[in-house]
Design a protein around this motif. Structure first.
Motif, PDB file in Angstrom:
ATOM      1  N   ASN A 192      72.507  33.939  12.637  1.00 39.31           N
ATOM      2  CA  ASN A 192      71.509  35.001  12.699  1.00 39.31           C
ATOM      3  C   ASN A 192      70.086  34.483  12.867  1.00 39.31           C
ATOM      4  N   ASP A 193      69.931  33.156  13.015  1.00 38.89           N
ATOM      5  CA  ASP A 193      68.604  32.583  13.173  1.00 38.89           C
ATOM      6  C   ASP A 193      68.249  32.513  14.658  1.00 38.89           C
ATOM      7  N   PRO A 194      67.096  33.034  15.063  1.00 38.47           N
ATOM      8  CA  PRO A 194      66.722  33.046  16.489  1.00 38.47           C
ATOM      9  C   PRO A 194      66.469  31.665  17.079  1.00 38.47           C
ATOM     10  N   ARG A 195      66.313  30.660  16.248  1.00 40.73           N
ATOM     11  CA  ARG A 195      66.088  29.299  16.753  1.00 40.73           C
ATOM     12  C   ARG A 195      67.399  28.590  17.107  1.00 40.73           C
ATOM     13  N   VAL A 196      68.513  29.270  16.846  1.00 45.49           N
ATOM     14  CA  VAL A 196      69.846  28.707  17.084  1.00 45.49           C
ATOM     15  C   VAL A 196      70.534  29.500  18.184  1.00 45.49           C
ATOM     16  N   ASP A 197      71.046  28.814  19.193  1.00 47.58           N
ATOM     17  CA  ASP A 197      71.706  29.485  20.317  1.00 47.58           C
ATOM     18  C   ASP A 197      73.155  29.833  20.032  1.00 47.58           C
ATOM     19  N   ALA A 198      73.857  29.000  19.275  1.00 49.60           N
ATOM     20  CA  ALA A 198      75.285  29.240  19.030  1.00 49.60           C
ATOM     21  C   ALA A 198      75.746  28.445  17.816  1.00 49.60           C
ATOM     22  N   VAL A 199      76.784  28.949  17.148  1.00 52.91           N
ATOM     23  CA  VAL A 199      77.415  28.272  16.010  1.00 52.91           C
ATOM     24  C   VAL A 199      78.913  28.260  16.263  1.00 52.91           C
ATOM     25  N   THR A 200      79.558  27.108  16.090  1.00 50.36           N
ATOM     26  CA  THR A 200      80.975  26.987  16.444  1.00 50.36           C
ATOM     27  C   THR A 200      81.930  27.203  15.275  1.00 50.36           C
ATOM     28  N   TYR A 201      81.429  27.554  14.103  1.00 57.57           N
ATOM     29  CA  TYR A 201      82.297  27.643  12.924  1.00 57.57           C
ATOM     30  C   TYR A 201      83.384  28.694  13.114  1.00 57.57           C
ATOM     31  N   ALA A 202      84.643  28.276  12.962  1.00 57.88           N
ATOM     32  CA  ALA A 202      85.775  29.175  13.194  1.00 57.88           C
ATOM     33  C   ALA A 202      85.882  30.272  12.136  1.00 57.88           C
ATOM     34  N   GLY A 203      85.197  30.094  11.015  1.00 61.77           N
ATOM     35  CA  GLY A 203      85.235  31.107   9.967  1.00 61.77           C
ATOM     36  C   GLY A 203      84.367  32.321  10.253  1.00 61.77           C
ATOM     37  N   LEU A 204      83.587  32.277  11.327  1.00 63.24           N
ATOM     38  CA  LEU A 204      82.790  33.434  11.732  1.00 63.24           C
ATOM     39  C   LEU A 204      83.649  34.380  12.566  1.00 63.24           C
ATOM     40  N   VAL A 264      70.859  24.025  19.155  1.00 65.63           N
ATOM     41  CA  VAL A 264      69.452  24.229  18.801  1.00 65.63           C
ATOM     42  C   VAL A 264      68.655  24.551  20.067  1.00 65.63           C
ATOM     43  N   LYS A 265      67.854  25.605  19.993  1.00 67.59           N
ATOM     44  CA  LYS A 265      66.952  25.898  21.110  1.00 67.59           C
ATOM     45  C   LYS A 265      66.006  24.706  21.305  1.00 67.59           C
ATOM     46  N   GLY A 266      65.860  24.299  22.547  1.00 69.09           N
ATOM     47  CA  GLY A 266      65.042  23.127  22.823  1.00 69.09           C
ATOM     48  C   GLY A 266      65.859  21.914  23.189  1.00 69.09           C
ATOM     49  N   GLY A 267      67.195  22.015  23.039  1.00 72.66           N
ATOM     50  CA  GLY A 267      68.089  20.977  23.532  1.00 72.66           C
ATOM     51  C   GLY A 267      68.015  19.658  22.794  1.00 72.66           C
ATOM     52  N   ALA A 283      67.577  26.363   2.896  1.00 68.55           N
ATOM     53  CA  ALA A 283      66.135  26.085   2.868  1.00 68.55           C
ATOM     54  C   ALA A 283      65.811  24.790   3.619  1.00 68.55           C
ATOM     55  N   ASP A 284      66.661  23.800   3.471  1.00 62.02           N
ATOM     56  CA  ASP A 284      66.445  22.529   4.168  1.00 62.02           C
ATOM     57  C   ASP A 284      66.579  22.709   5.678  1.00 62.02           C
ATOM     58  N   LEU A 285      67.587  23.437   6.116  1.00 59.31           N
ATOM     59  CA  LEU A 285      67.750  23.711   7.538  1.00 59.31           C
ATOM     60  C   LEU A 285      66.586  24.537   8.080  1.00 59.31           C
ATOM     61  N   ASP A 286      66.108  25.463   7.285  1.00 62.12           N
ATOM     62  CA  ASP A 286      65.000  26.332   7.700  1.00 62.12           C
ATOM     63  C   ASP A 286      63.736  25.510   7.982  1.00 62.12           C
ATOM     64  N   GLN A 287      63.397  24.630   7.044  1.00 61.07           N
ATOM     65  CA  GLN A 287      62.165  23.832   7.247  1.00 61.07           C
ATOM     66  C   GLN A 287      62.325  22.851   8.398  1.00 61.07           C
ATOM     67  N   ALA A 288      63.532  22.325   8.584  1.00 62.66           N
ATOM     68  CA  ALA A 288      63.742  21.380   9.682  1.00 62.66           C
ATOM     69  C   ALA A 288      63.722  22.074  11.033  1.00 62.66           C
ATOM     70  N   LEU A 289      64.293  23.264  11.097  1.00 63.31           N
ATOM     71  CA  LEU A 289      64.247  24.041  12.357  1.00 63.31           C
ATOM     72  C   LEU A 289      62.828  24.402  12.708  1.00 63.31           C
ATOM     73  N   ALA A 290      62.007  24.692  11.697  1.00 70.30           N
ATOM     74  CA  ALA A 290      60.606  25.026  11.953  1.00 70.30           C
ATOM     75  C   ALA A 290      59.878  23.859  12.613  1.00 70.30           C
ATOM     76  N   LYS A 291      60.220  22.647  12.230  1.00 67.22           N
ATOM     77  CA  LYS A 291      59.579  21.466  12.808  1.00 67.22           C
ATOM     78  C   LYS A 291      60.184  21.106  14.168  1.00 67.22           C
ATOM     79  N   ALA A 292      61.447  21.470  14.371  1.00 66.92           N
ATOM     80  CA  ALA A 292      62.129  21.065  15.611  1.00 66.92           C
ATOM     81  C   ALA A 292      61.920  22.037  16.750  1.00 66.92           C
ATOM     82  N   VAL A 293      61.750  23.315  16.424  1.00 66.54           N
ATOM     83  CA  VAL A 293      61.666  24.341  17.457  1.00 66.54           C
ATOM     84  C   VAL A 293      60.312  25.028  17.370  1.00 66.54           C
ATOM     85  N   SER A 294      59.460  24.818  18.340  1.00 67.41           N
ATOM     86  CA  SER A 294      58.132  25.410  18.315  1.00 67.41           C
ATOM     87  C   SER A 294      58.184  26.790  18.956  1.00 67.41           C
TER      88      SER A 294
END
Length: 430
Positions: free
Chosen positions: A312-324, A349-352, A419-430
């Motif tokens: 559900n995060d807009p900075r992520v293009d796709a998730v492969t987890y089979a449990g979804l 991750v958006k931005g490749g 929270a850790d993924l959130d802060q890292a995505l903020a730094k990785a995806v402008s």
């Protein structure tokens, strides 16, 4: 402990194969740190070397600590026997060793760990073996890849890195029709989530380094034999059905029946390849298995929570987890791994490529390591590391495209991981 048919998984993961030490009464399995064992007399030694009596000769072959681990894993997987060795890669070579000859081939899934792809596409050529890679979602392609020289089919139950779930019952029908064994790498699922033998697999392999040990301390591997395959049904497996020249003309299947493959793995595989598990590694793995079900429950619970957040995060293009529920493999969970889809998956991750590298470097709780199945959450960018040696086409087929990051979800607080993924995505995806 006498392994009873009515004992539950939680009981067997603690007790299977283990008995109080007869010399001291020690409750935990001792580390038998010895290379050799004293024979009672010359007749006893001869009986052991003739495989007329089961016992200990030399620790390249057998060791009491390792023997407990072998029995425990075989019990949890529902197999007849097991052989432990030095790593998951060693287990894969050991699994093929009794089956293959120069000029023979194995049909392999395209969705495998990158090191396994290299092992099957390059390393086994040195033995005169070959591999045909096929998308195992295309059952017709799997059937078409089998020829007169095919000696096995190989796949992963929950594939690394993407967490894809293989339709094991469907693949087992194909292997049965062809009269060849199905080998399933059950590392990512463990027998708590998936029991491939119950679904039709002949052999199960593990990198015990991962979830079975669970603490990132030692490497190890294991091959579990279902004991259900008729090695004498045709002439494809002479090492098991015919007189074995490497062991005085012994006919393993005729002599040992359901345990033929297991005895061959010890008497010839470990004897000649020497891919031995050391007793201290076995000890650490035994302690890890005691909490396997508890850890796997938490791995699955956390993975479901984190994967849902990422989807559900807009900075992520796709998730492969089979449990979804959005996963094309979601419907296979009920049949293949009814207790959950594991703790391993990837996300785009958006931005490749560049964004993935920034993300990995920015994470704080997630450890950037080339491993999975730890109690700690782990991360790696497969395209630049574990799958770096593959072509772009192979990376895409394996689920390790340059825009993908693989995470192995640990047993920490799920909110902290998010929270850790959130802060890292903020730094990785402008």
């Amino acid at each position: 402990m006498t392994d009873g048919p009515n004992y539950g998984f939680d009981t067997l993961q603690v007790h299977a194969g283990a008995r109080p030490d007869p010399a001291t009464g020690a409750r935990q399995t001792p580390i038998y740190q010895t290379t050799a064992y004293v024979f009672r007399d010359a007749d006893h030694a001869a009986a052991l070397f003739n495989l007329q009596e089961v016992g200990y000769i030399y620790s390249r072959l057998t060791n009491p600590t390792v023997a407990v681990l072998q029995e425990r894993i075989a019990t949890l997987e529902g197999g007849a026997g097991a052989v432990c060795c030095s790593s998951g890669h060693a287990a894969q070579i050991m699994a093929l060793f009794p089956l293959m000859d120069p000029g023979k081939n194995v049909v392999v899934s395209t969705r495998l760990y990158g090191g396994s792809i290299t092992q099957f596409s390059q390393t086994i050529k040195r033995f005169g073996w070959s591999a045909t890679f096929v998308d195992f979602d295309d059952l017709d392609a799997v059937k078409a890849a089998i020829d007169d020289n095919t000696r096995a089919i190989f796949c992963e139950s929950i594939a690394n890195p993407g967490g894809y779930i293989t339709d094991i019952p469907a693949i087992a029908k194909i292997s049965d029709a062809a009269g060849i064994p199905l080998i399933v790498d059950n590392t990512s699922a463990t027998p708590y989530l998936c029991r491939p033998i119950d679904l039709g697999a002949t052999l199960v392999v593990h990198s015990t380094t991962k979830y079975l040990t669970g603490n990132g301390t030692v490497t190890g591997g294991c091959i579990v034999d279902s004991g259900k395959f008729d090695w004498s049904a045709n002439d494809k497996f002479p090492s098991l059905s015919q007189p074995e020249p490497a062991y005085h003309g012994l006919k393993f299947h005729e002599t040992f029946g359901p345990l033929a493959y297991t005895f061959h793995g010890i008497a010839i595989g470990l004897r000649d390849l020497g891919m031995t598990m050391n007793p201290q590694a076995a000890h650490y793995t035994l302690m890890g298995i005691e909490t396997l079900s508890l850890r796997m429950q938490r791995h699955v619970e956390n993975a479901e929570t984190v994967a849902t957040w990422l989807e559900n995060d807009p900075r992520v293009d796709a998730v492969t987890y089979a449990g979804l529920k959005s996963s094309p493999y979601y419907d296979r969970i009920a049949t293949v791994c009814p207790k959950g889809a594991g703790g391993l998956f990837t996300f785009a991750v958006k931005g490749g490529y560049d964004a993935c590298i920034k993300l990995v470097d920015a994470l704080e709780i997630f450890s950037h390591v080339a491993n999975l199945g730890d109690t700690r959450s782990l991360v790696i960018h497969s395209a630049s590391t574990t799958h770096r040696q593959l072509t772009p086409e192979q990376q895409d087929a394996a689920g390790a495209s340059p825009n993908m990051v693989r995470i192995s979800i640990g047993i920490e607080d799920a909110g902290d991981l998010i929270a850790d993924l959130d802060q890292a995505l903020a730094k990785a995806v402008s």
